[in-house]
Design a protein around this motif. Sequence first.
Motif, short mmCIF file in Angstrom:
data_model
loop_
_atom_site.label_atom_id
_atom_site.label_comp_id
_atom_site.label_asym_id
_atom_site.label_seq_id
_atom_site.Cartn_x
_atom_site.Cartn_y
_atom_site.Cartn_z
N ALA A 254 0.82 -1.21 0.00
CA ALA A 254 0.00 0.00 0.00
C ALA A 254 0.86 1.26 0.00
CB ALA A 254 -0.94 -0.02 1.20
N GLN A 255 1.93 1.27 0.80
CA GLN A 255 2.75 2.49 0.85
C GLN A 255 3.72 2.58 -0.33
OE1 GLN A 255 4.73 2.22 4.66
NE2 GLN A 255 6.25 0.77 3.95
N GLY A 256 3.95 1.44 -1.02
CA GLY A 256 4.74 1.47 -2.23
C GLY A 256 6.24 1.45 -2.01
N PHE A 257 6.69 1.15 -0.80
CA PHE A 257 8.14 1.00 -0.58
C PHE A 257 8.34 0.16 0.68
CE2 PHE A 257 6.85 4.90 1.59
CZ PHE A 257 7.39 4.73 2.87
N ILE A 258 9.58 -0.32 0.88
CA ILE A 258 9.88 -1.00 2.14
C ILE A 258 10.92 -0.19 2.89
CG2 ILE A 258 9.27 -3.34 1.40
CD1 ILE A 258 12.19 -3.94 0.99
N ARG A 259 10.82 -0.26 4.19
CA ARG A 259 11.77 0.46 5.04
C ARG A 259 12.68 -0.59 5.66
NH1 ARG A 259 9.26 5.27 8.04
NH2 ARG A 259 9.64 6.09 5.95
N SER A 260 13.98 -0.46 5.43
CA SER A 260 14.88 -1.40 6.11
C SER A 260 16.21 -0.72 6.37
CB SER A 260 15.01 -2.70 5.31
OG SER A 260 15.91 -2.56 4.26
N THR A 261 17.02 -1.39 7.15
CA THR A 261 18.28 -0.80 7.59
C THR A 261 19.41 -1.26 6.68
OG1 THR A 261 17.38 -1.08 9.80
CG2 THR A 261 19.69 -0.42 9.65
N ASP A 262 20.19 -0.33 6.16
CA ASP A 262 21.26 -0.72 5.24
C ASP A 262 22.52 -1.11 6.03
OD1 ASP A 262 22.60 1.54 6.03
OD2 ASP A 262 22.30 2.63 4.14
N ARG A 263 23.58 -1.44 5.31
CA ARG A 263 24.79 -1.97 5.95
C ARG A 263 25.44 -0.96 6.90
NH1 ARG A 263 27.42 -4.71 0.70
NH2 ARG A 263 25.34 -4.63 -0.16
N GLN A 264 25.19 0.34 6.67
CA GLN A 264 25.76 1.34 7.56
C GLN A 264 24.86 1.60 8.77
OE1 GLN A 264 25.96 1.93 4.00
NE2 GLN A 264 28.00 1.06 4.28
N GLY A 265 23.80 0.81 8.90
CA GLY A 265 22.90 1.00 10.03
C GLY A 265 21.92 2.14 9.83
N GLN A 266 21.84 2.67 8.62
CA GLN A 266 20.91 3.76 8.33
C GLN A 266 19.55 3.18 7.93
OE1 GLN A 266 21.81 7.19 8.02
NE2 GLN A 266 23.84 6.70 8.83
N VAL A 267 18.51 3.79 8.44
CA VAL A 267 17.17 3.39 8.02
C VAL A 267 16.92 4.02 6.64
CG1 VAL A 267 14.71 3.54 8.49
CG2 VAL A 267 16.33 3.19 10.36
N ARG A 268 16.57 3.15 5.69
CA ARG A 268 16.35 3.67 4.32
C ARG A 268 15.07 3.12 3.74
NH1 ARG A 268 20.83 2.75 0.01
NH2 ARG A 268 19.12 3.57 -1.22
N ASP A 269 14.49 3.87 2.83
CA ASP A 269 13.31 3.39 2.12
C ASP A 269 13.73 2.89 0.75
OD1 ASP A 269 11.83 4.13 4.26
OD2 ASP A 269 11.16 6.05 3.39
N PHE A 270 13.23 1.71 0.40
CA PHE A 270 13.55 1.14 -0.91
C PHE A 270 12.26 0.98 -1.71
CE2 PHE A 270 16.85 -0.28 1.96
CZ PHE A 270 18.01 -0.04 1.24
N PRO A 271 12.28 1.43 -2.97
CA PRO A 271 11.07 1.28 -3.80
C PRO A 271 10.75 -0.20 -4.03
CG PRO A 271 12.72 2.67 -4.88
CD PRO A 271 13.37 2.08 -3.69
N LEU A 272 9.56 -0.48 -4.52
CA LEU A 272 9.22 -1.85 -4.92
C LEU A 272 10.17 -2.27 -6.04
CD1 LEU A 272 5.32 -2.00 -4.93
CD2 LEU A 272 6.92 -2.16 -3.02
N MET A 273 10.38 -3.58 -6.14
CA MET A 273 11.32 -4.07 -7.15
C MET A 273 10.88 -3.69 -8.56
SD MET A 273 12.38 -7.86 -5.89
CE MET A 273 10.86 -8.19 -5.04
N ALA A 274 11.89 -3.48 -9.40
CA ALA A 274 11.64 -3.16 -10.81
C ALA A 274 12.56 -4.03 -11.64
CB ALA A 274 11.92 -1.68 -11.07
N VAL A 275 12.30 -4.08 -12.92
CA VAL A 275 13.12 -4.92 -13.79
C VAL A 275 13.89 -4.02 -14.76
CG1 VAL A 275 11.16 -5.36 -15.34
CG2 VAL A 275 13.05 -6.93 -15.32
N SER A 276 15.22 -4.28 -14.88
CA SER A 276 16.05 -3.54 -15.83
C SER A 276 16.49 -4.50 -16.93
CB SER A 276 17.32 -3.01 -15.16
OG SER A 276 17.01 -2.06 -14.19
N ILE A 277 16.34 -4.05 -18.18
CA ILE A 277 16.73 -4.92 -19.29
C ILE A 277 17.73 -4.17 -20.18
CG2 ILE A 277 15.91 -6.39 -21.17
CD1 ILE A 277 13.12 -6.28 -19.97
N ALA A 278 18.89 -4.78 -20.39
CA ALA A 278 19.89 -4.22 -21.30
C ALA A 278 19.95 -5.10 -22.53
CB ALA A 278 21.26 -4.18 -20.61
N VAL A 279 19.77 -4.48 -23.72
CA VAL A 279 19.69 -5.27 -24.95
C VAL A 279 20.85 -4.93 -25.88
CG1 VAL A 279 18.29 -5.81 -26.97
CG2 VAL A 279 17.18 -5.30 -24.79
#
Lengths: 320, 279
Positions: A254-279
């Motif tokens: 519903a909120q469109g992102f996840i909140r989690s702690t990165d390797r530096q201990g910072q709380v960060r918001d990450f968008p929903l997964m997306a797909v990247s295609i290189a052709v």
Amino acid sequence: MSAAGGCVPQRRQKVFLITADQDLTNLLLSLWSRDEMDWVHFGRGRAAIETLFNEPPDLLIVDQHLPDLSGGEVASLVKSENVYRQLPVILCLGPDDLARGVDFGSIECDDFLLAPYDGDEIRARVCLTLSRAMRSLDANPLTKLPGNTSIIQRIQELIDRQEDFALAYVDLDYFKSFNDKYGFSRGDEVLLMTARVIVNIIRGFPRARTFVGHVGGDDYVFITPPEIIEDACQRIIKSFDDIVPHFYDADDKAQGFIRSTDRQGQVRDFPLMAVSIAVVLNQGGRLQHFGEASAIAGALKKKAKENPKSCYVIDRRENG
Amino acid sequence: MTEDLKSETRDVVLEVKSLPTLPKVLDKVTALLENPDASMDEIARVIGTDQVLSAKVLKMVNSPIYGFPGRIGTVQHALVLLGINVIRGIIISTSVFDMMVKAMEGLWEHSVGCALACNCVARKAGFKDPEEYSVAGLLHDLGKVVMAVQLPELEQQVVETVKSRDLTYFEAERAVLGFGHDRINAWLADNWHLPPNLKEGMSYHHKPQLAPLYPDIAAVVHIGDFLIRVFEFGSGGDDQVHALRPEALKQLKLKTQDLEEILDQLGRELVEVADLNFA
């Protein structure tokens, strides 16, 4: 002897043969040319084992009736080590062995040959065993899609035939943060879903020659004719973006992102997964080698990744 | 009914191996599958008008074999993930009812109408993916179909009880069995690893105020079921309109005024599907 219907290995295969039976040895060696098969013959089991462990071949053919060991023991030695498990083993049985009963639950072999030996059958069984081993060895253990060896081989084949093709490298943005938050088993769910989306969309072009492989993790590859590549990319992006929110918990979705702690201990918001295609497009025989394709794709991927949303980038340079 | 009998019934219900459907949609899908230019979207739209075919593809895509049980709740997504070969396999292996076609036609119409009604309600309530609410509406009476296939004698008793005692089908089920199709839906949804929100839509549409986790979808199906009965489109097995629970409207923050607008909208959309006959 000339190659009978389709039974030619794709590259020269190294085969260890362990038997004291000179007729069997002569028959086997006569079935393939020296360019096709590289035979190493051992008359006894013990002597072969060290070589086997040091330089494992592509295939092991072992006689059940050896002067010093049974063929089954040799097979078990090979198969009990995870490093060598993938090596296919064919066991040669005497005319009475089957009647006496062979316990394939304890003797780990992939196929058997039964005396009296027939050249055509041996050819067919050896080819079948080799190609089956290739398929199962190379398949991605999660998605069962062809893995790196098959991918490289397919790309090089197309390059060698100077065929026009579009080679797409797919990967997922923010997969790692998803895995960190929800755990690897939900991560695997997403990888399986992504594989199904790519495969089915690519197969949805029934008249096109296509290929889908799984490099590993969240990296996939697919190949299509250049004419349909944009359509394929757009459809994959559309389906992935529609489906992936369902793999998140309701509140994150519903909120469109996840909140989690990165390797530096910072709380960060990450968008929903997306797909990247290189052709990478290969037209007019522009590419000489597989390595060129992956180098170009690597650079393109960076560009695709700059966009946090799902997207595709096509390299259209005429000459790399 | 004692607990023993209930679990026995549950076992018989879950043994359902091959749910038949009505021929019309099956024939349409078969024709689309033979046409190489037919798109997945087209095929999904047609499958989405048949509760049994929809249930089959959702059961398949949510099976642990594919590795993401409980995630997929729409026919559109199921088709993308299953692929054309698997769909073809499902269609080839689906048979049609050889009996009771007449009795089923009304239920098929009611289901597809309810799906449409749920879609209208969900849009009015401002939900992002109305498609999932449609699916819950489409499958809300699936338990009745499974019951008729697996336990035909009991189903006959229910039908007779509806007539003789002038009850709703749901009341008659409880009089005969001690529980209703909502319970059967819950068994099926669990057994088939359907997404949890779909399960609540299917199993709480008669008591939306009790839905523990996904009250929205239960409320949508409750209202959708009510509206389609008001329109007398198809038949849920009786000719009654159950009482509309005010809690359901409250849950979705809908007013009576909104309901009237939904009715108008639904009326227009029903005209478009009125030629969908299942015979």
